[in-house]
Write an enzyme that holds these catalytic residues in place. Structure first.
Site, PDB file in Angstrom:
ATOM      1  CG  LEU A  15      -1.965  -1.149   1.227  1.00 29.45           C
ATOM      2  CD1 LEU A  15      -2.733  -1.167   2.549  1.00 29.45           C
ATOM      3  CD2 LEU A  15      -2.934  -0.987   0.068  1.00 29.45           C
ATOM      4  CG  ASP A  60      14.316  -0.223  10.711  1.00 31.15           C
ATOM      5  OD1 ASP A  60      13.237  -0.146  11.338  1.00 31.15           O
ATOM      6  OD2 ASP A  60      15.020  -1.247  10.703  1.00 31.15           O
ATOM      7  CG  ASN A  87       2.173   2.316   4.326  1.00 33.50           C
ATOM      8  OD1 ASN A  87       1.040   1.883   4.170  1.00 33.50           O
ATOM      9  ND2 ASN A  87       3.252   1.636   3.898  1.00 33.50           N
ATOM     10  CE1 TYR A 164      -1.769  -4.910  11.039  1.00 37.18           C
ATOM     11  CE2 TYR A 164      -4.139  -5.150  11.256  1.00 37.18           C
ATOM     12  CZ  TYR A 164      -3.045  -4.615  10.612  1.00 37.18           C
ATOM     13  OH  TYR A 164      -3.226  -3.772   9.536  1.00 37.18           O
ATOM     14  CE  LYS A 168      -1.808  -1.233  11.577  1.00 33.66           C
ATOM     15  NZ  LYS A 168      -0.953  -0.235  10.921  1.00 33.66           N
ATOM     16  CB  THR A 199      -0.387  -6.252   0.766  1.00 38.76           C
ATOM     17  OG1 THR A 199      -0.774  -6.522   2.115  1.00 38.76           O
ATOM     18  CG2 THR A 199      -1.173  -5.071   0.226  1.00 38.76           C
TER      19      THR A 199
HETATM   20  N1  LIG Z   1      -3.262  -4.970   3.464  1.00 39.68           N
HETATM   21  C1  LIG Z   1      -4.345  -4.702   4.170  1.00 39.68           C
HETATM   22  O1  LIG Z   1      -5.409  -5.316   3.978  1.00 39.68           O
HETATM   23  C2  LIG Z   1      -4.318  -3.634   5.209  1.00 39.68           C
HETATM   24  C3  LIG Z   1      -5.530  -3.264   5.807  1.00 39.68           C
HETATM   25  C4  LIG Z   1      -5.519  -2.264   6.763  1.00 39.68           C
HETATM   26  C5  LIG Z   1      -4.342  -1.648   7.089  1.00 39.68           C
HETATM   27  N2  LIG Z   1      -3.175  -2.036   6.507  1.00 39.68           N
HETATM   28  C6  LIG Z   1      -1.953  -1.323   6.887  1.00 39.68           C
HETATM   29  O2  LIG Z   1      -1.349  -0.796   5.723  1.00 39.68           O
HETATM   30  C7  LIG Z   1       0.054  -0.633   5.947  1.00 39.68           C
HETATM   31  C8  LIG Z   1       0.827  -1.226   4.792  1.00 39.68           C
HETATM   32  O3  LIG Z   1       0.609  -2.627   4.791  1.00 39.68           O
HETATM   33  P1  LIG Z   1       0.643  -3.526   3.476  1.00 39.68           P
HETATM   34  O4  LIG Z   1      -0.626  -4.284   3.447  1.00 39.68           O
HETATM   35  O5  LIG Z   1       1.045  -2.722   2.315  1.00 39.68           O
HETATM   36  O6  LIG Z   1       1.783  -4.563   3.908  1.00 39.68           O
HETATM   37  P2  LIG Z   1       3.161  -5.007   3.213  1.00 39.68           P
HETATM   38  O7  LIG Z   1       2.964  -5.220   1.758  1.00 39.68           O
HETATM   39  O8  LIG Z   1       3.659  -6.101   4.073  1.00 39.68           O
HETATM   40  O9  LIG Z   1       4.085  -3.708   3.366  1.00 39.68           O
HETATM   41  C9  LIG Z   1       4.525  -3.288   4.621  1.00 39.68           C
HETATM   42  C10 LIG Z   1       5.601  -2.242   4.420  1.00 39.68           C
HETATM   43  O10 LIG Z   1       6.056  -1.812   5.722  1.00 39.68           O
HETATM   44  C11 LIG Z   1       7.467  -1.910   5.715  1.00 39.68           C
HETATM   45  N3  LIG Z   1       8.028  -2.069   7.055  1.00 39.68           N
HETATM   46  C12 LIG Z   1       7.803  -3.032   7.958  1.00 39.68           C
HETATM   47  N4  LIG Z   1       8.557  -2.834   9.049  1.00 39.68           N
HETATM   48  C13 LIG Z   1       9.275  -1.695   8.820  1.00 39.68           C
HETATM   49  C14 LIG Z   1      10.229  -0.974   9.551  1.00 39.68           C
HETATM   50  N5  LIG Z   1      10.640  -1.363  10.773  1.00 39.68           N
HETATM   51  N6  LIG Z   1      10.731   0.162   9.026  1.00 39.68           N
HETATM   52  C15 LIG Z   1      10.353   0.574   7.793  1.00 39.68           C
HETATM   53  N7  LIG Z   1       9.475  -0.092   7.030  1.00 39.68           N
HETATM   54  C16 LIG Z   1       8.946  -1.218   7.545  1.00 39.68           C
HETATM   55  C17 LIG Z   1       7.776  -3.094   4.823  1.00 39.68           C
HETATM   56  O11 LIG Z   1       9.147  -3.083   4.448  1.00 39.68           O
HETATM   57  P3  LIG Z   1       9.951  -4.457   4.062  1.00 39.68           P
HETATM   58  O12 LIG Z   1       9.642  -4.739   2.617  1.00 39.68           O
HETATM   59  O13 LIG Z   1      11.378  -4.081   4.301  1.00 39.68           O
HETATM   60  O14 LIG Z   1       9.451  -5.523   4.974  1.00 39.68           O
HETATM   61  C18 LIG Z   1       6.822  -2.789   3.684  1.00 39.68           C
HETATM   62  O15 LIG Z   1       7.355  -1.786   2.848  1.00 39.68           O
HETATM   63  C19 LIG Z   1       0.345  -1.289   7.286  1.00 39.68           C
HETATM   64  O16 LIG Z   1       0.401  -0.306   8.300  1.00 39.68           O
HETATM   65  C20 LIG Z   1      -0.878  -2.180   7.498  1.00 39.68           C
HETATM   66  O17 LIG Z   1      -1.107  -2.451   8.850  1.00 39.68           O
HETATM   67  C21 LIG Z   1      -3.128  -3.010   5.567  1.00 39.68           C
END
Ligand SMILES: NC(=O)c1ccc[n+]([C@@H]2O[C@H](COP(=O)([O-])OP(=O)(O)OC[C@H]3O[C@@H](n4cnc5c(N)ncnc54)[C@H](OP(=O)(O)O)[C@@H]3O)[C@@H](O)[C@H]2O)c1
Length: 241
Positions: A15, A60, A87, A164, A168, A199
């Site tokens: 995202l 990070d 994010n 989780y 949140k 994702t």
């Molecule tokens: N997907 C959903 O359905 C959904 C729904 C509601 C909310 N969200 C929220 O949306 C956000 C993005 O999630 P996503 O679904 O896109 O997940 P994702 O594809 O797993 O991406 C997560 C991102 O966060 C980065 N990250 C994790 N730990 C980090 C750290 N310590 N420092 C810097 N970057 C870090 C990851 O980097 P690496 O590649 O290095 O691991 C990746 O770029 C999250 O906050 C999640 O909780 C997602």
């Protein structure tokens, strides 16, 4: 969003990457935050190849020295920050997590390190830069799984993910706390739920596409100072805490 300076944490994929793409198309300068230099540079190059002004920033959210270095770099190169999208996020269990009583506290602690303490550390480092913007905006990427109102509905079938969901919910509380501090300033603070998107975080189980989720995050990032602050928003409007 032309000439806006926007930092998105965790923007190398998922995202965060799609949100950078949407806001880059709007004409913003997008700072692609990523903990991996290789992945962050690759993401910024991809967006740059599409015509966006996208620049990699090593960040990070659990590493205070990388956060300080990122804030110093943004100050040096841009002098201010218009939008911070917190994010980066993790889950420490799958969607089929064991019940809370079978979860080790360490799994909760790890989730809080990134999803809550990381957001606080990044926000505190970036706030002086956001206060230099005429309309600074903080966008915390939360989830409908944070909503205590929805989770406490006896009919709820939402997954009961202790690390989780509670992280949140805490992020929502953080959103309200900063909104209270910054009321009367030029900075607004909002939490956003992008919806359940496919994702890596959920093994691509989400029923929405990442660009649909990114559109919701971007729409909240575009809200002006006259919009509500200290709120949780999804694509249908305000979500109850
Ligand atoms: N997907 C959903 O359905 C959904 C729904 C509601 C909310 N969200 C929220 O949306 C956000 C993005 O999630 P996503 O679904 O896109 O997940 P994702 O594809 O797993 O991406 C997560 C991102 O966060 C980065 N990250 C994790 N730990 C980090 C750290 N310590 N420092 C810097 N970057 C870090 C990851 O980097 P690496 O590649 O290095 O691991 C990746 O770029 C999250 O906050 C999640 O909780 C997602």
């Amino acid at each position: 969003m032309t000439s806006q300076i926007i930092l998105i944490t965790g923007a190398n994929k998922g995202l965060g990457f799609e949100t950078a793409r949407v806001l880059g198309r709007d004409g913003a300068t997008v700072l692609v935050g990523a903990r991996s230099t290789e992945l962050g540079e690759k993401a910024a190059a991809t967006l740059g190849g599409e015509g966006a002004d996208a620049r990699f920033v090593q960040l990070d959210v659990t590493d205070e020295s990388s956060i300080t270095a990122a804030a110093e770099l943004i100050e040096r190169e841009h002098g201010r920050l218009d939008v911070l999208v917190n994010n980066a996020g993790i889950t420490t269990t799958g969607l089929d997590a064991p019940p809370p009583s079978a979860i080790a506290a360490d799994l909760v602690r790890t989730a809080f390190e990134t999803n809550v303490f990381g957001v606080i550390t990044v926000t505190n480092a970036m706030l002086p830069l956001l206060l230099r913007s005429p309309e600074g905006r903080i966008v915390n990427v939360s989830s409908s799984l944070s909503s205590l109102t929805q989770l406490s509905d006896p009919a709820s079938t939402r997954p009961n993910l202790l690390p989780y969901n509670t992280s949140k919910s805490a992020l929502n509380a953080v959103t309200v706390a900063y909104a209270r501090e910054l009321a009367g300033s030029s900075v607004t603070v909002r939490a956003v739920c992008p919806g359940f998107c496919a994702t890596d975080m959920n093994g691509h189980a989400g029923h929405r596409s990442p660009d649909q989720g990114a559109a919701v995050i971007a729409s909240v990032a575009r809200l002006g100072a006259d919009g509500p602050t200290g709120v949780l928003i999804d694509e249908d409007g305000l979500v109850p805490w």
